[in-house]
Write a protein that holds these residues in place. Structure first.
Motif, PDB file in Angstrom:
ATOM      1  N   SER A 126       0.827  -1.205   0.000  1.00 18.12           N
ATOM      2  CA  SER A 126       0.000   0.000   0.000  1.00 18.12           C
ATOM      3  C   SER A 126       0.854   1.245   0.000  1.00 18.12           C
ATOM      4  O   SER A 126       0.610   2.195  -0.748  1.00 18.12           O
ATOM      5  CB  SER A 126      -0.935  -0.019   1.212  1.00 18.12           C
ATOM      6  OG  SER A 126      -1.739   1.114   1.219  1.00 18.12           O
ATOM      7  N   ALA A 143       1.284   4.122  -2.861  1.00 22.20           N
ATOM      8  CA  ALA A 143       1.027   5.525  -2.553  1.00 22.20           C
ATOM      9  C   ALA A 143       2.232   6.381  -2.883  1.00 22.20           C
ATOM     10  O   ALA A 143       2.107   7.473  -3.448  1.00 22.20           O
ATOM     11  CB  ALA A 143       0.656   5.669  -1.085  1.00 22.20           C
ATOM     12  N   SER A 154      -3.703  16.314   3.974  1.00 24.39           N
ATOM     13  CA  SER A 154      -3.544  15.092   3.194  1.00 24.39           C
ATOM     14  C   SER A 154      -2.207  14.435   3.482  1.00 24.39           C
ATOM     15  O   SER A 154      -2.123  13.228   3.684  1.00 24.39           O
ATOM     16  CB  SER A 154      -3.655  15.404   1.700  1.00 24.39           C
ATOM     17  OG  SER A 154      -4.911  15.925   1.410  1.00 24.39           O
ATOM     18  N   LEU A 174      -1.864  10.550   5.245  1.00 27.52           N
ATOM     19  CA  LEU A 174      -1.702   9.452   4.298  1.00 27.52           C
ATOM     20  C   LEU A 174      -0.900   8.294   4.875  1.00 27.52           C
ATOM     21  O   LEU A 174      -1.352   7.158   4.896  1.00 27.52           O
ATOM     22  CB  LEU A 174      -1.038   9.955   3.012  1.00 27.52           C
ATOM     23  CG  LEU A 174      -0.670   8.874   2.002  1.00 27.52           C
ATOM     24  CD1 LEU A 174      -1.923   8.149   1.540  1.00 27.52           C
ATOM     25  CD2 LEU A 174       0.087   9.456   0.824  1.00 27.52           C
ATOM     26  N   GLN A 208      -2.446   6.491   8.190  1.00 23.03           N
ATOM     27  CA  GLN A 208      -3.703   5.813   7.916  1.00 23.03           C
ATOM     28  C   GLN A 208      -3.484   4.579   7.070  1.00 23.03           C
ATOM     29  O   GLN A 208      -4.068   3.514   7.324  1.00 23.03           O
ATOM     30  CB  GLN A 208      -4.687   6.748   7.217  1.00 23.03           C
ATOM     31  CG  GLN A 208      -5.222   7.820   8.149  1.00 23.03           C
ATOM     32  CD  GLN A 208      -6.161   8.772   7.433  1.00 23.03           C
ATOM     33  OE1 GLN A 208      -6.110   8.903   6.208  1.00 23.03           O
ATOM     34  NE2 GLN A 208      -7.035   9.424   8.179  1.00 23.03           N
ATOM     35  N   GLN A 209      -2.641   4.668   6.053  1.00 22.87           N
ATOM     36  CA  GLN A 209      -2.450   3.518   5.185  1.00 22.87           C
ATOM     37  C   GLN A 209      -1.656   2.415   5.887  1.00 22.87           C
ATOM     38  O   GLN A 209      -1.870   1.232   5.627  1.00 22.87           O
ATOM     39  CB  GLN A 209      -1.756   3.935   3.896  1.00 22.87           C
ATOM     40  CG  GLN A 209      -2.679   4.767   3.013  1.00 22.87           C
ATOM     41  CD  GLN A 209      -2.237   4.774   1.578  1.00 22.87           C
ATOM     42  OE1 GLN A 209      -1.063   4.658   1.278  1.00 22.87           O
ATOM     43  NE2 GLN A 209      -3.177   4.908   0.689  1.00 22.87           N
ATOM     44  N   SER A 229      -4.303   0.724   7.977  1.00 28.45           N
ATOM     45  CA  SER A 229      -5.234  -0.021   7.130  1.00 28.45           C
ATOM     46  C   SER A 229      -4.600  -1.280   6.585  1.00 28.45           C
ATOM     47  O   SER A 229      -5.220  -2.340   6.536  1.00 28.45           O
ATOM     48  CB  SER A 229      -5.695   0.869   5.959  1.00 28.45           C
ATOM     49  OG  SER A 229      -6.363   1.982   6.443  1.00 28.45           O
ATOM     50  N   SER A 249      -4.153   6.525  -5.829  1.00 30.42           N
ATOM     51  CA  SER A 249      -4.074   5.860  -4.523  1.00 30.42           C
ATOM     52  C   SER A 249      -5.452   5.895  -3.879  1.00 30.42           C
ATOM     53  O   SER A 249      -6.076   6.963  -3.782  1.00 30.42           O
ATOM     54  CB  SER A 249      -3.067   6.557  -3.600  1.00 30.42           C
ATOM     55  OG  SER A 249      -1.748   6.365  -4.049  1.00 30.42           O
ATOM     56  N   THR A 300      -7.589   6.214  -0.957  1.00 34.14           N
ATOM     57  CA  THR A 300      -7.446   6.779   0.378  1.00 34.14           C
ATOM     58  C   THR A 300      -8.787   7.368   0.817  1.00 34.14           C
ATOM     59  O   THR A 300      -9.784   7.279   0.096  1.00 34.14           O
ATOM     60  CB  THR A 300      -6.413   7.918   0.377  1.00 34.14           C
ATOM     61  OG1 THR A 300      -6.914   8.982  -0.466  1.00 34.14           O
ATOM     62  CG2 THR A 300      -5.065   7.450  -0.170  1.00 34.14           C
ATOM     63  N   ASN A 301      -8.803   8.001   1.986  1.00 32.32           N
ATOM     64  CA  ASN A 301      -9.985   8.741   2.425  1.00 32.32           C
ATOM     65  C   ASN A 301      -9.866  10.222   2.083  1.00 32.32           C
ATOM     66  O   ASN A 301     -10.542  11.071   2.674  1.00 32.32           O
ATOM     67  CB  ASN A 301     -10.213   8.561   3.933  1.00 32.32           C
ATOM     68  CG  ASN A 301      -9.128   9.224   4.768  1.00 32.32           C
ATOM     69  OD1 ASN A 301      -8.026   9.501   4.288  1.00 32.32           O
ATOM     70  ND2 ASN A 301      -9.432   9.479   6.043  1.00 32.32           N
ATOM     71  N   PHE A 302      -9.009  10.546   1.125  1.00 32.41           N
ATOM     72  CA  PHE A 302      -8.737  11.944   0.802  1.00 32.41           C
ATOM     73  C   PHE A 302      -9.953  12.693   0.255  1.00 32.41           C
ATOM     74  O   PHE A 302     -10.010  13.911   0.348  1.00 32.41           O
ATOM     75  CB  PHE A 302      -7.583  12.044  -0.197  1.00 32.41           C
ATOM     76  CG  PHE A 302      -6.221  11.932   0.441  1.00 32.41           C
ATOM     77  CD1 PHE A 302      -6.088  11.609   1.784  1.00 32.41           C
ATOM     78  CD2 PHE A 302      -5.071  12.149  -0.308  1.00 32.41           C
ATOM     79  CE1 PHE A 302      -4.838  11.501   2.374  1.00 32.41           C
ATOM     80  CE2 PHE A 302      -3.821  12.048   0.275  1.00 32.41           C
ATOM     81  CZ  PHE A 302      -3.697  11.725   1.617  1.00 32.41           C
ATOM     82  N   GLN A 333      -9.710   6.350   8.416  1.00 33.61           N
ATOM     83  CA  GLN A 333      -9.687   5.669   7.123  1.00 33.61           C
ATOM     84  C   GLN A 333     -10.053   4.199   7.264  1.00 33.61           C
ATOM     85  O   GLN A 333     -10.631   3.613   6.345  1.00 33.61           O
ATOM     86  CB  GLN A 333      -8.307   5.803   6.469  1.00 33.61           C
ATOM     87  CG  GLN A 333      -8.230   5.169   5.092  1.00 33.61           C
ATOM     88  CD  GLN A 333      -6.996   5.572   4.331  1.00 33.61           C
ATOM     89  OE1 GLN A 333      -6.989   6.593   3.651  1.00 33.61           O
ATOM     90  NE2 GLN A 333      -5.929   4.782   4.449  1.00 33.61           N
TER      91      GLN A 333
END
Length: 361
Positions: free
Chosen positions: A4, A8, A26, A30, A33-34, A37, A268, A270-272, A327
């Motif tokens: 991941s 990214a 952001s 990033l 969170q990733q 996740s 990517s 993401t929750n962006f 996220q």
């Protein structure tokens, strides 16, 4: 480095040449969170059982007479129309890998076909009407005229053409299975959650296309979004989760009329979408195109009128705030809603397995 994070990092490096740097919020969210996740997904994923492989036993070919061999050759190269049992003859692990190999292309958009594969899967499935039991990914009627020419489907011929060689390589796979699986591959390989998927969609004919107007109109607001998604059987939470896919890709004036990416990392998952929607100051774009919004600071990122309704509508906004903060919660809710979307209206065989594919290393 995890898959991941590697995706990214590659995506951010690629898009930095095409768009300004992402907002401070952001960048800050990033990596952490990733990482969280990816750890959660690794705990959930398990090795899936192998499906039945198709093919002819090479030893048997040696015993065939020349005439039989020639007949077999021409038969095996005929176009095959998948039936209700054809899914059993496909190695879906192999299909997954081959789709993943098609994702990257530096000459296409931001370097990936992933976003348009997600859109193809979405638009193939989002025509379902729970009252009439019509539409959905069963039959993949999106490949036929006039459905392929509906305004909301502009540009999706690019995605279908990219996948067509795999339909020839795996003739027993249905178009509905191929298109929806492509969406699953794209979500996962671009850093998103594991999406449960099962095969067994059958083909339909050209005269079974759905009418125009069943997909969302990006120029409309919250009431329209509810009309469209309630017709499919979704609630407000599921609608808010699905719109998070707008973290991927960009709009094109040649397709939708709108222009621009939603954020600086369009390849990517993401929750962006949520963090950018809440943290940026959005103003109407001054141009000759349709009404849309751009971030006031740079003018490089955009939001659609329909997107803005998720910030202004109180019921939608409460979910936007949850997904912007966490996220992991977004990934879990998106995975469920997206799997549901891909299965709307499909009559699966009782013995069709449920897959949880592992991402490529």
């Amino acid at each position: 480095m995890s898959t991941s994070l590697r995706l990214a990092s590659r995506s951010l490096a690629r898009t930095s040449l095409r768009a300004p740097k992402p907002t401070t919020a952001s960048i800050r969210t990033l990596t952490t969170q990733q990482q969280r996740s990816q750890s959660n997904r690794q705990q959930q994923q398990q090795q899936i059982p192998r499906t039945i492989k198709s093919g002819v036993n090479p030893g048997a070919l040696g015993a065939l007479a020349l005439g039989t061999l020639v007949g077999w050759y021409f038969y095996s190269n005929k176009e095959i129309t998948p039936t209700k049992d054809s899914w059993k003859k496909v190695d879906y692990n192999a299909v997954y890998k081959d789709i993943a190999d098609l994702l990257e292309d530096e000459n296409y958009d931001d370097g990936s076909y992933g976003p348009i594969f997600v859109r193809l899967a979405w638009h193939s499935s989002g025509t379902f009407d729970k009252k009439t039991k019509t539409g959905g990914s069963e039959g993949a009627t999106i490949r036929f005229h006039p459905e392929s020419s509906h305004g909301a489907n502009a540009g999706l011929d690019v995605a279908r053409a990219r996948l067509e060689p795999l339909k020839k390589k795996y003739p027993h796979i249905s178009y509905g299975d191929l298109y929806t699986l492509a969406g699953v591959v794209a979500v996962q390989e671009l850093g998103g959650p594991t999406v449960r998927w099962r095969p067994g969609r059958v083909e339909k004919k050209e005269n079974e296309c759905t009418p125009d107007g069943r997909l969302p109109d990006a120029a409309q607001g919250a009431d329209h979004m509810r009309d469209i998604f309630y017709r499919m059987g979704f609630n407000d939470q599921e609608i808010a989760a699905l719109v998070g896919a707008h973290a991927l890709g960009r709009c094109h004036t040649s397709r939708s009329g709108f222009e621009g990416p939603w954020n600086a990392s369009p390849t990517s998952f993401t929750n962006f979408f949520y963090t950018e929607l809440l943290n940026n100051h959005w103003v109407p774009k001054k141009w000759n195109g349709p009404h849309q919004y751009v971030d006031k600071e740079s003018g490089q990122f955009m939001m659609l009128p329909a997107d803005m309704s998720f910030k202004s509508d109180a019921q939608f906004r409460k979910y936007v705030e949850i997904y912007a903060r966490d996220q992991d919660v977004f990934f879990a809710d998106f995975a469920k809603a997206f799997a549901k979307l891909l299965e709307l209206g499909v009559k699966f065989p009782e013995d069709a397995p449920v897959y949880e594919f592992k991402t490529l290393e």
